[in-house]
Design a protein around this motif. Structure first.
Motif, PDB file in Angstrom:
ATOM      1  N   LYS A  11       0.894  -1.183  -0.014  1.00  0.00           N
ATOM      2  CA  LYS A  11      -0.200  -0.106   0.030  1.00  0.00           C
ATOM      3  C   LYS A  11       0.715   1.370  -0.009  1.00  0.00           C
ATOM      4  O   LYS A  11       1.643   0.849   0.731  1.00  0.00           O
ATOM      5  CB  LYS A  11      -0.801   0.122   0.886  1.00  0.00           C
ATOM      6  N   THR A  13       1.775   5.124   0.961  1.00  0.00           N
ATOM      7  CA  THR A  13       2.440   6.250   1.784  1.00  0.00           C
ATOM      8  C   THR A  13       3.707   7.189   2.371  1.00  0.00           C
ATOM      9  O   THR A  13       3.397   6.936   1.166  1.00  0.00           O
ATOM     10  CB  THR A  13       1.572   5.420   3.516  1.00  0.00           C
ATOM     11  N   LYS A 447      -6.067   7.811   8.085  1.00  0.00           N
ATOM     12  CA  LYS A 447      -7.476   9.145   7.611  1.00  0.00           C
ATOM     13  C   LYS A 447      -6.283   9.642   6.200  1.00  0.00           C
ATOM     14  O   LYS A 447      -4.794   9.409   6.563  1.00  0.00           O
ATOM     15  CB  LYS A 447      -7.779  10.302   8.461  1.00  0.00           C
ATOM     16  N   PRO A 448      -6.814  10.680   5.418  1.00  0.00           N
ATOM     17  CA  PRO A 448      -5.983  10.525   4.526  1.00  0.00           C
ATOM     18  C   PRO A 448      -5.216  12.199   5.331  1.00  0.00           C
ATOM     19  O   PRO A 448      -5.731  12.715   6.041  1.00  0.00           O
ATOM     20  CB  PRO A 448      -7.245  11.598   3.168  1.00  0.00           C
ATOM     21  N   ARG A 465      -1.941  10.998   1.322  1.00  0.00           N
ATOM     22  CA  ARG A 465      -1.901   9.437   1.406  1.00  0.00           C
ATOM     23  C   ARG A 465      -3.175   9.365   1.648  1.00  0.00           C
ATOM     24  O   ARG A 465      -3.828  10.024   2.338  1.00  0.00           O
ATOM     25  CB  ARG A 465      -0.896   9.661   3.039  1.00  0.00           C
ATOM     26  N   GLN A 466      -3.338   8.168   1.644  1.00  0.00           N
ATOM     27  CA  GLN A 466      -4.549   7.320   1.846  1.00  0.00           C
ATOM     28  C   GLN A 466      -4.341   6.679   2.606  1.00  0.00           C
ATOM     29  O   GLN A 466      -3.685   5.928   3.376  1.00  0.00           O
ATOM     30  CB  GLN A 466      -4.777   6.699   0.470  1.00  0.00           C
ATOM     31  N   MET A 545     -12.163   9.093   2.853  1.00  0.00           N
ATOM     32  CA  MET A 545     -11.598   9.834   1.758  1.00  0.00           C
ATOM     33  C   MET A 545     -12.096  11.527   2.223  1.00  0.00           C
ATOM     34  O   MET A 545     -11.670  13.063   1.723  1.00  0.00           O
ATOM     35  CB  MET A 545     -10.973  10.255   0.316  1.00  0.00           C
ATOM     36  N   ALA A 548     -10.144  15.105   2.971  1.00  0.00           N
ATOM     37  CA  ALA A 548      -9.621  15.670   1.987  1.00  0.00           C
ATOM     38  C   ALA A 548     -10.349  16.626   1.545  1.00  0.00           C
ATOM     39  O   ALA A 548      -9.534  17.490   0.319  1.00  0.00           O
ATOM     40  CB  ALA A 548      -9.213  14.597   0.705  1.00  0.00           C
ATOM     41  N   LEU A 587      -6.880  13.004  -5.772  1.00  0.00           N
ATOM     42  CA  LEU A 587      -7.619  11.736  -5.611  1.00  0.00           C
ATOM     43  C   LEU A 587      -7.138  10.661  -5.927  1.00  0.00           C
ATOM     44  O   LEU A 587      -7.176   9.742  -5.641  1.00  0.00           O
ATOM     45  CB  LEU A 587      -8.861  12.283  -5.436  1.00  0.00           C
ATOM     46  N   PRO A 590      -2.607   7.880  -6.023  1.00  0.00           N
ATOM     47  CA  PRO A 590      -1.379   7.709  -4.397  1.00  0.00           C
ATOM     48  C   PRO A 590      -0.133   7.138  -4.301  1.00  0.00           C
ATOM     49  O   PRO A 590       0.300   7.650  -3.312  1.00  0.00           O
ATOM     50  CB  PRO A 590      -1.829   5.692  -4.391  1.00  0.00           C
TER      51      PRO A 590
END
Length: 771
Positions: A11, A13, A447-448, A465-466, A545, A548, A587, A590
């Motif tokens: 993932k 980040t 959290k975003p 960051r998602q 999200m 955001a 959005l 990533p």
């Protein structure tokens, strides 16, 4: 999905431990699925490009710290805390803030923080709370590190700048060890490239023989606190030896005639003696800088938190400006920010021409306010007084000033003297343990999240960051906390949201038109724009999200203010559509997105002074250059050593990682001391010593290091935290450096503290004391 399958998924980040925020790929798992189990660099990240250092491997210690909070806490009269509901906390806090505003005015409330090294989105929502309360005064860590540099930048260039260390022929680092502190993308890779290229050179000005200094072609090992004499000598050599880029200055600058005579009088030989650097080495370094095709210079905390802080910022700029190093490849340029931190610090979200500068001062100490921030060092003075304009309340968000600001004892006293103190944070920090209320925020991986440290040129990137995990039960993202606060204070309500929610059903174009109209018609909607976006646009965004949503507004503002750079990055056309396209890209990317593509000519257009010409004459600082000849460095005979409090090392990061359990062997949090000083004291590696300053005495563990010159000692940053383990025991690893520092020792103009120049002494402990 099985746990095995989930753990195998990488993932996207980012690291949260320094301002570079390198892109990461992580695997999550563990028994509860809430752990970060593997970490590697993200090759697709447009800035870091797969780069990663060892500090990123500590992210799970942050995410799963045992002292994370899962309920709002209220302080009892006896100093203990009780868990309360969110409804109770929000209601009581809102009522108490409004009562203070009604009695003393919004100017009696001080806001501290707004984000750390990895979390700035919360600050966009905090702005709604501050405007609701009429808060006039703010501060954060920038005001104890960077405001002197910002003031000089504003006076000389009128814009923010950043060096090009990838392409410069000569890189100069002053009071900085980028091997550990980074400060620019892929720092260690670029340092090795400079080191291994015979056509390039590295100049380091630092008392320590640091990892970066060890690679330098020119290491100007100044005596602690004498950087101003070293820099003045370099400027004097450039002027006196005819190394000034005269034609370039005539085309691009003003003010040289006003400073030339002073610079010609600089006694280079004498200043070489003062700073302890061989005069021939100074002259060779100056010659190398002046004759290079391109030079990039980076100043950092080693001089910014030292004597002559603001003067050092001025002198080092003269070194590279007098030699013509701005506005081209390999030199300093003006990156295009997604959100200007200088404007955001003032609560300014306008687009277009810069507002007329109006000097502001703090109400009690009369301290200069720079980029909207009062100096951190004066906060206790602004509280511990009977002055009618003193601060009566503080809202502290993602900050730990009791640990990070000078003179922790006095800061602790000031916080307890307030009528109301509220902390928003993920953990029960040192500051939280003195506050009236503590509101638990979701972690940066729940959290975003994003930062506005966007310093790349010519292509600048932004990384949203998602979330990796669902929020820890009982915690809320800052967007929700601030929304509840402003709603409880009656500033916005469902009546304001309903028309916008209806518009959002028809798409974001319809929403944009309705939102713009609402801002014009309703001042409360304009004041709380971020919260209104969160409540109305947020629910339409992908799952998890919603926080955001403020970025939609920032994307719209960005393209309106930077149409050419945005268009070259692929976000051209009518501003409303361009902003929407950029928001969709943010959005949907990533690993981050390039939002600005600049040309070198843009750096000249960014110079925010008449005629886009750089100003070399700072009337406030020219007399300070002249004073150097008569005000030589002084040593305190009672405290003959100079302590640098807060050195960056491989085993330090920042206080976001409170759990030091990752460190398994060897010495940790040591006091570095030179072999000569250790021999004079008769101490060995690992021996316990008593370190004393005029503020406190603490026990330290000695590490004999050839990095240190005689008379100079150092403690690491970010340690000395009181961390409560899961079993309830409290451990402290290392020394809290600001128990030793003094808030009155600070820069005359910016008020930045002298953490890197603390007079100190050492004593051996008796054997039974050490035991």
């Amino acid at each position: 999905m099985s746990e095995t399958t989930a753990a195998a998924e990488w993932k996207k980040t980012a690291c949260i431990l320094c301002s570079v925020n390198c892109g990461l790929e992580v695997q999550t798992g563990g028994e509860d699925g809430r752990h970060i189990v593997k970490i590697r660099g993200d090759d697709a990240h447009p800035a870091s490009q797969g780069y990663v250092c060892e500090k990123s491997q500590r992210m799970d210690r942050y995410q799963n710290g045992a002292d994370r909070l899962s309920s709002p806490m209220r302080r009892r009269p006896d100093g203990s805390y009780e868990a309360i509901s969110w409804d109770t906390a929000i209601t009581e806090i809102a009522q108490k803030f409004l009562a203070i505003k009604a009695k003393y005015g919004g100017e009696s409330i001080l806001y501290y923080g707004g984000g750390g090294q990895g979390n700035h989105l919360g600050g966009t929502y905090g702005d709604s709370t501050l405007k609701t309360l009429g808060v006039k005064f703010r501060s954060n860590a920038l005001a104890q590190e960077k405001t002197g540099e910002f003031w000089v930048n504003g006076k000389m260039l009128g814009t923010g700048i950043h060096g090009d260390y990838e392409h410069c022929e000569v890189a100069v680092f002053i009071g900085k060890n980028p091997w550990h502190s980074h400060g620019f993308a892929r720092a260690r890779v670029l340092l090795r490239e400079i080191e291994n290229d015979p056509k390039r050179s590295l100049v380091v000005i630092d008392p320590r023989h640091s990892e970066t200094a060890a690679k330098a072609d020119y290491h100007l090992a100044v005596r602690p606190g004498t950087d101003a004499w070293c820099l003045a000598a370099l400027v004097g050599i450039i002027v006196q030896e005819g190394l000034v880029a005269t034609d370039w200055l005539a085309r691009h600058t003003t003010g040289y005639e006003a400073i030339e005579a002073t610079l010609k009088r600089i006694p280079v030989s004498r200043y070489a003696e003062v700073c302890g650097v061989d005069e021939d080495l100074l002259r060779r370094a100056a010659q190398r800088i002046a004759t290079a095709e391109s030079v990039s210079v980076y100043e950092d905390l080693g001089i910014q938190m030292n004597v002559h802080s603001t003067l050092n910022s001025y002198l080092q700029r003269l070194v590279w400006l007098l030699t013509g190093n701005y506005g081209r490849k390999g030199t300093s340029n003006a990156p295009v920010p997604f959100l200007s931190l200088a404007k955001a610090s003032k609560g300014d979200t306008t687009v277009g021409k810069k507002a007329r500068r109006v000097e502001r001062r703090s109400p009690v100490a009369n301290a200069k306010i720079i980029i909207g921030l009062i100096p951190c060092n004066v906060i206790p003075e602004e509280i511990l007084t009977d002055h009618p304009k003193r601060y009566r309340a503080m809202l502290i968000e993602s900050g730990n000033p009791l640990h990070s600001l000078a003179d922790s004892q006095r800061m602790r006293q000031a916080l307890r003297a307030l009528e109301l103190s509220v902390v928003i944070d993920v953990a029960m920090t040192e500051t939280a343990r003195e506050a009236d209320y503590v509101l638990p925020a979701s972690s940066q991986f729940e959290k975003p999240e994003a930062t506005f440290f966007n310093l790349e040129f010519p292509r600048n990137a932004f990384h949203l960051r998602q979330p990796l995990f669902e929020p820890l039960p009982g915690t809320l993202p800052e967007a929700e906390i601030h929304a509840r606060l402003v709603e409880a204070m009656g500033e916005v309500s469902e009546k304001d949201y309903a028309p916008l929610r209806r518009a959002a059903r028809f798409g974001r174009l319809a929403f944009a038109l309705a939102f713009g109209l609402a801002q014009m018609r309703k001042p409360n909607v304009a004041r709380c724009a971020a919260v209104v976006l969160y409540r109305t646009l947020g629910p339409t965004l992908p799952k998890g999200m919603a926080a955001a949503a403020s970025l939609w507004g920032l994307a719209q503002l960005y393209v309106r203010g930077n149409r050419k750079a945005a268009a070259r990055a692929g976000f051209g056309g009518p501003p409303l559509l361009a902003g929407e396209k950029l928001f969709r890209a943010i959005l949907g990317s990533p690993s981050g997105v390039v939002y600005a593509d600049s040309e070198y000519a843009d750096s000249w257009q960014a110079v925010g002074l008449p005629g886009h010409r750089i100003n070399l004459h700072l009337a406030e600082l020219l007399p300070e250059i002249e004073k150097l000849e008569h005000e030589l460095p002084q040593r305190d005979p009672e405290y003959p050593l100079i302590l640098s409090a807060g050195e960056r090392r491989s085993d330090t990061s920042n206080t976001a990682v409170r759990d030091g359990g990752w460190h398994k062997k060897g010495l940790f949090g040591t006091l570095r001391i030179s072999p000569q000083d250790a021999a004079a004291l008769g101490c060995g590696d690992g021996e316990k010593l008593r370190l004393s300053t005029r503020r406190a005495s603490l026990e330290v563990t000695a590490e004999i290091s050839p990095m240190m010159m005689p008379g100079h000692i150092s403690l690491p940053n970010g340690l000395g935290l009181d961390y409560r383990r899961a079993d309830g025991t409290v451990v402290r690893l290392g020394v809290p450096p600001n128990e030793l520092t003094d808030s009155t020792r600070r820069d005359f103009l910016a008020g930045t503290p002298w953490h890197k120049h603390v007079p100190a002494r050492l004593e051996k402990l008796a054997r039974e004391q050490a035991a």
